[in-house]
Enzyme design. Structure first.
Site, PDB file in Angstrom:
ATOM      1  N   GLN A  81     -12.770  10.284 -42.656  1.00 11.63           N
ATOM      2  CA  GLN A  81     -13.089  11.675 -43.010  1.00 11.63           C
ATOM      3  C   GLN A  81     -12.371  12.671 -42.084  1.00 11.63           C
ATOM      4  O   GLN A  81     -11.844  13.679 -42.552  1.00 11.63           O
ATOM      5  CB  GLN A  81     -14.589  11.928 -43.058  1.00 11.63           C
ATOM      6  CG  GLN A  81     -15.378  11.453 -41.865  1.00 11.63           C
ATOM      7  CD  GLN A  81     -16.845  11.888 -41.927  1.00 11.63           C
ATOM      8  OE1 GLN A  81     -17.236  12.691 -42.763  1.00 11.63           O
ATOM      9  NE2 GLN A  81     -17.654  11.378 -41.017  1.00 11.63           N
ATOM     10  N   ASP A 137      -3.534  -2.190 -37.794  1.00 13.20           N
ATOM     11  CA  ASP A 137      -4.879  -2.702 -37.525  1.00 13.20           C
ATOM     12  C   ASP A 137      -5.238  -2.416 -36.074  1.00 13.20           C
ATOM     13  O   ASP A 137      -4.635  -2.978 -35.153  1.00 13.20           O
ATOM     14  CB  ASP A 137      -4.909  -4.217 -37.819  1.00 13.20           C
ATOM     15  CG  ASP A 137      -6.299  -4.802 -37.606  1.00 13.20           C
ATOM     16  OD1 ASP A 137      -7.221  -4.042 -37.248  1.00 13.20           O
ATOM     17  OD2 ASP A 137      -6.447  -6.024 -37.816  1.00 13.20           O
ATOM     18  N   ALA A 149     -11.631   4.528 -35.732  1.00 11.30           N
ATOM     19  CA  ALA A 149     -12.653   3.920 -34.875  1.00 11.30           C
ATOM     20  C   ALA A 149     -13.534   3.003 -35.701  1.00 11.30           C
ATOM     21  O   ALA A 149     -13.591   3.113 -36.925  1.00 11.30           O
ATOM     22  CB  ALA A 149     -13.522   5.005 -34.227  1.00 11.30           C
ATOM     23  N   ASP A 158     -20.880  11.838 -28.873  1.00  9.70           N
ATOM     24  CA  ASP A 158     -22.089  12.164 -28.104  1.00  9.70           C
ATOM     25  C   ASP A 158     -22.891  10.895 -27.789  1.00  9.70           C
ATOM     26  O   ASP A 158     -23.716  10.897 -26.882  1.00  9.70           O
ATOM     27  CB  ASP A 158     -22.967  13.157 -28.884  1.00  9.70           C
ATOM     28  CG  ASP A 158     -23.332  12.675 -30.286  1.00  9.70           C
ATOM     29  OD1 ASP A 158     -22.560  11.887 -30.869  1.00  9.70           O
ATOM     30  OD2 ASP A 158     -24.387  13.084 -30.803  1.00  9.70           O
ATOM     31  N   TYR A 179     -21.976   0.700 -30.018  1.00  9.05           N
ATOM     32  CA  TYR A 179     -20.967   1.684 -30.449  1.00  9.05           C
ATOM     33  C   TYR A 179     -20.654   2.648 -29.305  1.00  9.05           C
ATOM     34  O   TYR A 179     -19.483   2.843 -28.946  1.00  9.05           O
ATOM     35  CB  TYR A 179     -21.484   2.447 -31.684  1.00  9.05           C
ATOM     36  CG  TYR A 179     -20.670   3.680 -32.034  1.00  9.05           C
ATOM     37  CD1 TYR A 179     -19.391   3.569 -32.571  1.00  9.05           C
ATOM     38  CD2 TYR A 179     -21.191   4.965 -31.828  1.00  9.05           C
ATOM     39  CE1 TYR A 179     -18.654   4.704 -32.893  1.00  9.05           C
ATOM     40  CE2 TYR A 179     -20.460   6.104 -32.148  1.00  9.05           C
ATOM     41  CZ  TYR A 179     -19.192   5.968 -32.680  1.00  9.05           C
ATOM     42  OH  TYR A 179     -18.455   7.078 -32.994  1.00  9.05           O
ATOM     43  N   LYS A 224     -17.112   3.062 -27.151  1.00  7.01           N
ATOM     44  CA  LYS A 224     -16.385   4.341 -27.104  1.00  7.01           C
ATOM     45  C   LYS A 224     -16.240   4.795 -25.642  1.00  7.01           C
ATOM     46  O   LYS A 224     -15.194   5.317 -25.254  1.00  7.01           O
ATOM     47  CB  LYS A 224     -17.108   5.408 -27.927  1.00  7.01           C
ATOM     48  CG  LYS A 224     -17.156   5.155 -29.430  1.00  7.01           C
ATOM     49  CD  LYS A 224     -15.802   5.198 -30.122  1.00  7.01           C
ATOM     50  CE  LYS A 224     -15.232   6.591 -30.231  1.00  7.01           C
ATOM     51  NZ  LYS A 224     -13.978   6.601 -31.038  1.00  7.01           N
ATOM     52  N   TRP A 243     -22.180  13.984 -34.983  1.00  5.75           N
ATOM     53  CA  TRP A 243     -22.723  14.115 -36.344  1.00  5.75           C
ATOM     54  C   TRP A 243     -21.663  14.649 -37.320  1.00  5.75           C
ATOM     55  O   TRP A 243     -21.859  15.680 -37.982  1.00  5.75           O
ATOM     56  CB  TRP A 243     -23.946  15.020 -36.346  1.00  5.75           C
ATOM     57  CG  TRP A 243     -25.094  14.579 -35.485  1.00  5.75           C
ATOM     58  CD1 TRP A 243     -25.083  13.696 -34.446  1.00  5.75           C
ATOM     59  CD2 TRP A 243     -26.453  15.025 -35.591  1.00  5.75           C
ATOM     60  NE1 TRP A 243     -26.340  13.560 -33.909  1.00  5.75           N
ATOM     61  CE2 TRP A 243     -27.200  14.368 -34.594  1.00  5.75           C
ATOM     62  CE3 TRP A 243     -27.109  15.921 -36.426  1.00  5.75           C
ATOM     63  CZ2 TRP A 243     -28.572  14.573 -34.415  1.00  5.75           C
ATOM     64  CZ3 TRP A 243     -28.473  16.147 -36.246  1.00  5.75           C
ATOM     65  CH2 TRP A 243     -29.190  15.473 -35.259  1.00  5.75           C
TER      66      TRP A 243
HETATM   67  N1  LIG Z   1     -18.762  10.029 -37.915  1.00  7.33           N
HETATM   68  C1  LIG Z   1     -19.447  10.571 -36.904  1.00  7.33           C
HETATM   69  O1  LIG Z   1     -20.595  11.023 -37.075  1.00  7.33           O
HETATM   70  C2  LIG Z   1     -18.826  10.695 -35.542  1.00  7.33           C
HETATM   71  C3  LIG Z   1     -19.579  11.265 -34.498  1.00  7.33           C
HETATM   72  C4  LIG Z   1     -18.998  11.380 -33.238  1.00  7.33           C
HETATM   73  C5  LIG Z   1     -17.710  10.940 -33.030  1.00  7.33           C
HETATM   74  N2  LIG Z   1     -17.009  10.382 -34.041  1.00  7.33           N
HETATM   75  C6  LIG Z   1     -15.649   9.907 -33.771  1.00  7.33           C
HETATM   76  O2  LIG Z   1     -14.758  10.703 -34.537  1.00  7.33           O
HETATM   77  C7  LIG Z   1     -13.632   9.916 -34.937  1.00  7.33           C
HETATM   78  C8  LIG Z   1     -13.424  10.048 -36.425  1.00  7.33           C
HETATM   79  O3  LIG Z   1     -14.554   9.515 -37.096  1.00  7.33           O
HETATM   80  P1  LIG Z   1     -14.754   9.618 -38.664  1.00  7.33           P
HETATM   81  O4  LIG Z   1     -16.078  10.231 -38.879  1.00  7.33           O
HETATM   82  O5  LIG Z   1     -13.555  10.212 -39.327  1.00  7.33           O
HETATM   83  O6  LIG Z   1     -14.881   8.077 -39.017  1.00  7.33           O
HETATM   84  P2  LIG Z   1     -14.657   7.326 -40.400  1.00  7.33           P
HETATM   85  O7  LIG Z   1     -14.692   8.274 -41.542  1.00  7.33           O
HETATM   86  O8  LIG Z   1     -15.584   6.164 -40.363  1.00  7.33           O
HETATM   87  O9  LIG Z   1     -13.155   6.834 -40.256  1.00  7.33           O
HETATM   88  C9  LIG Z   1     -12.825   5.849 -39.332  1.00  7.33           C
HETATM   89  C10 LIG Z   1     -11.439   5.373 -39.679  1.00  7.33           C
HETATM   90  O10 LIG Z   1     -11.092   4.318 -38.784  1.00  7.33           O
HETATM   91  C11 LIG Z   1     -10.527   3.284 -39.563  1.00  7.33           C
HETATM   92  N3  LIG Z   1     -10.644   1.970 -38.969  1.00  7.33           N
HETATM   93  C12 LIG Z   1     -11.760   1.272 -38.655  1.00  7.33           C
HETATM   94  N4  LIG Z   1     -11.418   0.051 -38.195  1.00  7.33           N
HETATM   95  C13 LIG Z   1     -10.068  -0.016 -38.244  1.00  7.33           C
HETATM   96  C14 LIG Z   1      -9.123  -1.020 -37.907  1.00  7.33           C
HETATM   97  N5  LIG Z   1      -9.493  -2.215 -37.442  1.00  7.33           N
HETATM   98  N6  LIG Z   1      -7.807  -0.749 -38.071  1.00  7.33           N
HETATM   99  C15 LIG Z   1      -7.403   0.455 -38.554  1.00  7.33           C
HETATM  100  N7  LIG Z   1      -8.255   1.440 -38.901  1.00  7.33           N
HETATM  101  C16 LIG Z   1      -9.571   1.194 -38.734  1.00  7.33           C
HETATM  102  C17 LIG Z   1     -11.280   3.331 -40.866  1.00  7.33           C
HETATM  103  O11 LIG Z   1     -10.549   2.632 -41.853  1.00  7.33           O
HETATM  104  P3  LIG Z   1     -11.333   1.797 -42.966  1.00  7.33           P
HETATM  105  O12 LIG Z   1     -11.798   2.845 -43.939  1.00  7.33           O
HETATM  106  O13 LIG Z   1     -10.272   0.886 -43.472  1.00  7.33           O
HETATM  107  O14 LIG Z   1     -12.475   1.108 -42.288  1.00  7.33           O
HETATM  108  C18 LIG Z   1     -11.331   4.828 -41.100  1.00  7.33           C
HETATM  109  O15 LIG Z   1     -10.146   5.314 -41.671  1.00  7.33           O
HETATM  110  C19 LIG Z   1     -13.921   8.497 -34.435  1.00  7.33           C
HETATM  111  O16 LIG Z   1     -13.285   8.307 -33.207  1.00  7.33           O
HETATM  112  C20 LIG Z   1     -15.414   8.479 -34.215  1.00  7.33           C
HETATM  113  O17 LIG Z   1     -15.794   7.541 -33.210  1.00  7.33           O
HETATM  114  C21 LIG Z   1     -17.535  10.264 -35.304  1.00  7.33           C
END
Ligand SMILES: NC(=O)c1ccc[n+]([C@@H]2O[C@H](COP(=O)([O-])OP(=O)(O)OC[C@H]3O[C@@H](n4cnc5c(N)ncnc54)[C@H](OP(=O)(O)O)[C@@H]3O)[C@@H](O)[C@H]2O)c1
Length: 303
Positions: A11, A41, A65, A109, A132, A136, A162
């Site tokens: 996202q 990967d 991630a 967070d 998790y 991180k 979030w």
């Molecule tokens: N979502 C939250 O609420 C949240 C909160 C705080 C911080 N964050 C951080 O913000 C960042 C962006 O998060 P997001 O919400 O955009 O997460 P997301 O929508 O879950 O996207 C994560 C991405 O990482 C990819 N990924 C996972 N495992 C992989 C692998 N082995 N090789 C290559 N790609 C891989 C996923 O691909 P697939 O679709 O193929 O799995 C997806 O494209 C992350 O660093 C996350 O830790 C997120």
């Protein structure tokens, strides 16, 4: 400027692609690749290093991630490989082959234990409660050690909370579906009301990532939308604002429950607000209230 992006199918990745500043040449990667995406990967550190050596980017923007917070409790090795091994490999490769090469590492967070009852400053000590958050935090540490986050450092760590947007897997889209289902079934929707944090829309988060990159900033940054909420507050606002926009017929009744009444494999911080003041001042970015951002995202779904 050349930027190697990971997690392009996620996202945040999608919002980053949509808001790419002019003058940035973006190499977008995802786990399996696809149209306009290279395969990379993140669980494979050699592949991460090879990608840096092949492209020699000015920045690696590591938005990818392992984000499945509960599943991580039963897959700690994979979560560690993706969330700590990949940033370590990127940092090692940048240091080895790209003089001046920089890394923007997204973090969370959930590196904090949520016990202090006031917003977290960037220099406060991580103390994660679950796998998790621990993975991180370990990724943050590797990047700090290898590239540095001081004024002469080449790493930026951006913690956020979030995250949601108009696409992907997130609380907003889940709640829109559940409001509809529960309202039709005339059943209440039960949502946790004793965890405090702040929703963050992907559009504003992406802008902040690009501000870090275009300003060549290093350091630890915090970014969320403004204000504070519980998951219950967020669910109520989603129902009310989506119904007002005609995205759902009626909002379900939302009932507050306690975390102990909704057990999950991973323990979550009770209070994980991030203090974003220093980031706003340093980067010249301002956050809008989460309810206003929610309205904007619902507007995109409406369009
Ligand atoms: N979502 C939250 O609420 C949240 C909160 C705080 C911080 N964050 C951080 O913000 C960042 C962006 O998060 P997001 O919400 O955009 O997460 P997301 O929508 O879950 O996207 C994560 C991405 O990482 C990819 N990924 C996972 N495992 C992989 C692998 N082995 N090789 C290559 N790609 C891989 C996923 O691909 P697939 O679709 O193929 O799995 C997806 O494209 C992350 O660093 C996350 O830790 C997120």
């Amino acid at each position: 400027m050349k930027v190697l992006l990971t997690g392009a199918s996620g996202q945040l990745g999608q919002a980053l692609i949509a808001s790419k500043p002019s003058g940035v040449q973006l190499i977008s990667t995802s786990r399996s690749g696809g149209q306009h995406l290279e395969a990379l990967d993140l669980a494979d550190p050699d592949a991460c290093q090879r990608a840096v050596h092949a492209h020699r980017p000015d920045w690696v923007l590591n938005a990818g991630a392992y984000t499945a917070v509960d599943k991580a409790e039963s897959e700690p090795a994979l979560a560690q490989a993706v969330n700590a091994g990949a940033p370590r490999a990127f940092a090692q490769a940048l240091a080895a082959c790209c003089p001046g090469g920089r890394l923007l590492q997204l973090s969370t967070d959930f590196v904090f234990n949520g016990g202090q009852g006031r917003p977290y400053q960037t220099d406060e000590r991580p103390d994660p409660l679950g796998v998790y958050g621990a993975t991180k935090a370990s990724g943050e540490q590797a990047v700090c050690e290898l590239l540095g986050t001081g004024v002469d450092g080449h790493a930026a760590i951006l913690r956020t909370s979030w995250v949601y947007g108009p696409m992907g897997r997130n609380f907003l889209l889940t709640m829109l579906r559940l409001h509809q289902l529960k309202a039709e079934a005339k059943e209440p929707l039960r949502v946790v009301a004793d965890q405090v944090g702040c929703p963050t829309a992907t559009s504003g988060l992406a802008k902040t990532c690009w501000a870090v990159i275009t300003q060549q900033a290093s350091g630890v940054f915090h970014w969320s939308d403004a204000g504070a909420a519980t998951w219950f507050d967020f669910a109520v606002a989603i129902g009310a604002q989506a119904a007002a926009r005609g995205l759902i017929a009626t909002a379900a009744e939302v009932k507050p429950i306690r975390t102990v009444d909704y057990p999950t494999p991973a323990t979550r911080p009770a209070y994980s607000l991030l203090d974003c003041t220093a980031t706003q001042e340093r980067l010249g970015v301002t956050s809008r209230h989460w309810q206003s951002m929610l309205d904007e995202v619902l507007g995109e779904l409406n369009a």
